[in-house]
Write a protein that holds these residues in place. Structure first.
Motif, PDB file in Angstrom:
ATOM      1  N   ASP A   1       0.822  -1.221   0.000  1.00  0.00           N
ATOM      2  CA  ASP A   1       0.000   0.000   0.000  1.00  0.00           C
ATOM      3  C   ASP A   1       0.853   1.268   0.000  1.00  0.00           C
ATOM      4  O   ASP A   1       0.336   2.360  -0.222  1.00  0.00           O
ATOM      5  CB  ASP A   1      -0.893   0.058   1.250  1.00  0.00           C
ATOM      6  N   ILE A   2       2.147   1.118   0.281  1.00  0.00           N
ATOM      7  CA  ILE A   2       2.992   2.283   0.550  1.00  0.00           C
ATOM      8  C   ILE A   2       3.987   2.510  -0.579  1.00  0.00           C
ATOM      9  O   ILE A   2       4.795   1.639  -0.908  1.00  0.00           O
ATOM     10  CB  ILE A   2       3.741   2.074   1.889  1.00  0.00           C
ATOM     11  N   ASN A   3       3.909   3.694  -1.193  1.00  0.00           N
ATOM     12  CA  ASN A   3       4.918   4.086  -2.191  1.00  0.00           C
ATOM     13  C   ASN A   3       6.231   4.431  -1.512  1.00  0.00           C
ATOM     14  O   ASN A   3       7.295   4.154  -2.045  1.00  0.00           O
ATOM     15  CB  ASN A   3       4.452   5.295  -3.006  1.00  0.00           C
ATOM     16  N   GLY A   4       6.150   5.085  -0.361  1.00  0.00           N
ATOM     17  CA  GLY A   4       7.363   5.437   0.345  1.00  0.00           C
ATOM     18  C   GLY A   4       7.119   6.281   1.579  1.00  0.00           C
ATOM     19  O   GLY A   4       6.111   6.974   1.686  1.00  0.00           O
ATOM     20  N   LEU A   5       8.068   6.184   2.506  1.00  0.00           N
ATOM     21  CA  LEU A   5       8.128   7.045   3.680  1.00  0.00           C
ATOM     22  C   LEU A   5       9.428   7.821   3.546  1.00  0.00           C
ATOM     23  O   LEU A   5      10.511   7.229   3.470  1.00  0.00           O
ATOM     24  CB  LEU A   5       8.107   6.218   4.965  1.00  0.00           C
ATOM     25  N   PHE A   6       9.327   9.145   3.507  1.00  0.00           N
ATOM     26  CA  PHE A   6      10.447  10.002   3.114  1.00  0.00           C
ATOM     27  C   PHE A   6      10.852  10.985   4.196  1.00  0.00           C
ATOM     28  O   PHE A   6      10.019  11.394   5.011  1.00  0.00           O
ATOM     29  CB  PHE A   6      10.048  10.845   1.883  1.00  0.00           C
ATOM     30  N   ILE A   7      12.117  11.388   4.142  1.00  0.00           N
ATOM     31  CA  ILE A   7      12.546  12.590   4.851  1.00  0.00           C
ATOM     32  C   ILE A   7      13.204  13.494   3.814  1.00  0.00           C
ATOM     33  O   ILE A   7      13.890  13.034   2.907  1.00  0.00           O
ATOM     34  CB  ILE A   7      13.509  12.324   6.034  1.00  0.00           C
ATOM     35  N   ASN A   8      12.921  14.767   3.953  1.00  0.00           N
ATOM     36  CA  ASN A   8      13.509  15.787   3.095  1.00  0.00           C
ATOM     37  C   ASN A   8      14.423  16.608   4.001  1.00  0.00           C
ATOM     38  O   ASN A   8      13.937  17.312   4.887  1.00  0.00           O
ATOM     39  CB  ASN A   8      12.388  16.642   2.489  1.00  0.00           C
ATOM     40  N   ILE A   9      15.733  16.484   3.810  1.00  0.00           N
ATOM     41  CA  ILE A   9      16.711  17.226   4.603  1.00  0.00           C
ATOM     42  C   ILE A   9      17.105  18.434   3.774  1.00  0.00           C
ATOM     43  O   ILE A   9      17.576  18.290   2.644  1.00  0.00           O
ATOM     44  CB  ILE A   9      17.943  16.349   4.910  1.00  0.00           C
ATOM     45  N   ARG A  10      16.903  19.619   4.354  1.00  0.00           N
ATOM     46  CA  ARG A  10      17.137  20.848   3.589  1.00  0.00           C
ATOM     47  C   ARG A  10      18.013  21.807   4.387  1.00  0.00           C
ATOM     48  O   ARG A  10      17.696  22.130   5.529  1.00  0.00           O
ATOM     49  CB  ARG A  10      15.786  21.487   3.274  1.00  0.00           C
ATOM     50  N   TYR A  11      19.094  22.248   3.752  1.00  0.00           N
ATOM     51  CA  TYR A  11      19.980  23.242   4.353  1.00  0.00           C
ATOM     52  C   TYR A  11      19.979  24.475   3.467  1.00  0.00           C
ATOM     53  O   TYR A  11      20.234  24.370   2.261  1.00  0.00           O
ATOM     54  CB  TYR A  11      21.410  22.703   4.479  1.00  0.00           C
ATOM     55  N   GLU A  12      19.657  25.616   4.065  1.00  0.00           N
ATOM     56  CA  GLU A  12      19.604  26.857   3.301  1.00  0.00           C
ATOM     57  C   GLU A  12      19.710  28.025   4.269  1.00  0.00           C
ATOM     58  O   GLU A  12      19.104  28.008   5.340  1.00  0.00           O
ATOM     59  CB  GLU A  12      18.277  26.931   2.535  1.00  0.00           C
ATOM     60  N   ASP A  13      20.490  29.024   3.892  1.00  0.00           N
ATOM     61  CA  ASP A  13      20.641  30.241   4.694  1.00  0.00           C
ATOM     62  C   ASP A  13      21.008  29.942   6.146  1.00  0.00           C
ATOM     63  O   ASP A  13      20.482  30.562   7.076  1.00  0.00           O
ATOM     64  CB  ASP A  13      19.364  31.094   4.649  1.00  0.00           C
ATOM     65  N   GLY A  14      21.886  28.972   6.343  1.00  0.00           N
ATOM     66  CA  GLY A  14      22.372  28.672   7.687  1.00  0.00           C
ATOM     67  C   GLY A  14      21.436  27.873   8.557  1.00  0.00           C
ATOM     68  O   GLY A  14      21.723  27.618   9.719  1.00  0.00           O
ATOM     69  N   SER A  15      20.279  27.451   8.031  1.00  0.00           N
ATOM     70  CA  SER A  15      19.378  26.627   8.831  1.00  0.00           C
ATOM     71  C   SER A  15      19.144  25.281   8.153  1.00  0.00           C
ATOM     72  O   SER A  15      19.211  25.155   6.930  1.00  0.00           O
ATOM     73  CB  SER A  15      18.057  27.346   9.103  1.00  0.00           C
ATOM     74  N   LEU A  16      18.877  24.294   8.982  1.00  0.00           N
ATOM     75  CA  LEU A  16      18.707  22.918   8.517  1.00  0.00           C
ATOM     76  C   LEU A  16      17.398  22.387   9.071  1.00  0.00           C
ATOM     77  O   LEU A  16      17.111  22.522  10.260  1.00  0.00           O
ATOM     78  CB  LEU A  16      19.884  22.070   9.010  1.00  0.00           C
ATOM     79  N   SER A  17      16.592  21.804   8.187  1.00  0.00           N
ATOM     80  CA  SER A  17      15.326  21.231   8.627  1.00  0.00           C
ATOM     81  C   SER A  17      15.133  19.852   8.028  1.00  0.00           C
ATOM     82  O   SER A  17      15.721  19.510   7.001  1.00  0.00           O
ATOM     83  CB  SER A  17      14.153  22.134   8.233  1.00  0.00           C
ATOM     84  N   ILE A  18      14.310  19.070   8.703  1.00  0.00           N
ATOM     85  CA  ILE A  18      13.941  17.735   8.239  1.00  0.00           C
ATOM     86  C   ILE A  18      12.422  17.710   8.157  1.00  0.00           C
ATOM     87  O   ILE A  18      11.737  17.967   9.154  1.00  0.00           O
ATOM     88  CB  ILE A  18      14.408  16.650   9.226  1.00  0.00           C
ATOM     89  N   THR A  19      11.907  17.439   6.981  1.00  0.00           N
ATOM     90  CA  THR A  19      10.468  17.328   6.783  1.00  0.00           C
ATOM     91  C   THR A  19      10.156  15.879   6.464  1.00  0.00           C
ATOM     92  O   THR A  19      10.846  15.258   5.657  1.00  0.00           O
ATOM     93  CB  THR A  19      10.003  18.210   5.605  1.00  0.00           C
ATOM     94  N   THR A  20       9.133  15.343   7.091  1.00  0.00           N
ATOM     95  CA  THR A  20       8.737  13.968   6.804  1.00  0.00           C
ATOM     96  C   THR A  20       7.584  13.969   5.811  1.00  0.00           C
ATOM     97  O   THR A  20       6.848  14.949   5.690  1.00  0.00           O
ATOM     98  CB  THR A  20       8.303  13.223   8.080  1.00  0.00           C
ATOM     99  N   GLY A  21       7.434  12.874   5.104  1.00  0.00           N
ATOM    100  CA  GLY A  21       6.333  12.719   4.168  1.00  0.00           C
ATOM    101  C   GLY A  21       6.039  11.261   3.919  1.00  0.00           C
ATOM    102  O   GLY A  21       6.904  10.401   4.101  1.00  0.00           O
ATOM    103  N   SER A  22       4.819  10.992   3.529  1.00  0.00           N
ATOM    104  CA  SER A  22       4.447   9.621   3.184  1.00  0.00           C
ATOM    105  C   SER A  22       3.689   9.642   1.869  1.00  0.00           C
ATOM    106  O   SER A  22       3.036  10.626   1.540  1.00  0.00           O
ATOM    107  CB  SER A  22       3.576   9.000   4.286  1.00  0.00           C
TER     108      SER A  22
END
Length: 163
Positions: free
Chosen positions: A114-135
């Motif tokens: 049933d699952i295409n994928g469980l993802f994390i998007n690691i993004r670094y920009e302008d000195g900040s780093l974030s992790i966004t999850t997605g399914s």
């Protein structure tokens, strides 16, 4: 794709060490990587198995995407040095056995197919780093059990870096 949480990484140097110099995320699969230094480098993580011919390593035979362990040295080579990248985005997804583990630990009414994928998007920009999850699911569902289980998994994995 359904996005669930955004984590702000406060311990950027420590996180980057885990990302590029340690095996912390090596079993995750690489969907895409974009790194901007003096040039922009883009990597499509889709594996071209025909490159290996008959000698494809066993651990890659069933993969559609390259594991981070395969691309980590290349990406580290792009960013290492005294200057910080201007921009970086990595989209990683859980491998199938990790997806099965999360399904079995949760009460989610899904099977792996049933699952295409469980993802994390690691993004670094302008000195900040974030992790966004997605399914990404193959069928529409209002059930959030899987999202919550994956979100908890990601929080546990990155708790030491994030607030």
């Amino acid at each position: 794709m359904h996005h669930m949480i955004i984590l702000s990484v406060k311990e950027i140097k420590s996180f980057m060490s885990h990302l590029f110099m340690k095996e912390t995320l090596d079993s995750w699969l690489v969907s895409e990587v974009t790194i901007t230094t003096h040039n922009t480098f883009q990597v499509d993580g889709r594996l071209h198995k025909d490159f290996y011919g008959e000698t494809i390593p066993d651990e890659l035979a069933s993969c559609e995407y390259s594991p981070w362990s395969l691309l980590r040295p290349l990406c580290f080579g792009i960013i290492k040095g005294s200057r910080t990248p201007l921009y970086m985005k990595l989209v990683l997804q859980l491998n199938s056995s990790m997806v099965e583990n999360i399904l079995s630990e949760s009460a989610a009414p899904f099977v792996p197919e049933d699952i295409n994928g469980l993802f994390i998007n690691i993004r670094y920009e302008d000195g900040s780093l974030s992790i966004t999850t997605g399914s990404s699911l193959r069928t529409f569902s209002m059930d959030k059990t899987l999202d919550e289980a994956f979100e908890n998994y990601v929080r546990r994995l990155f708790f030491q870096f994030c607030e």
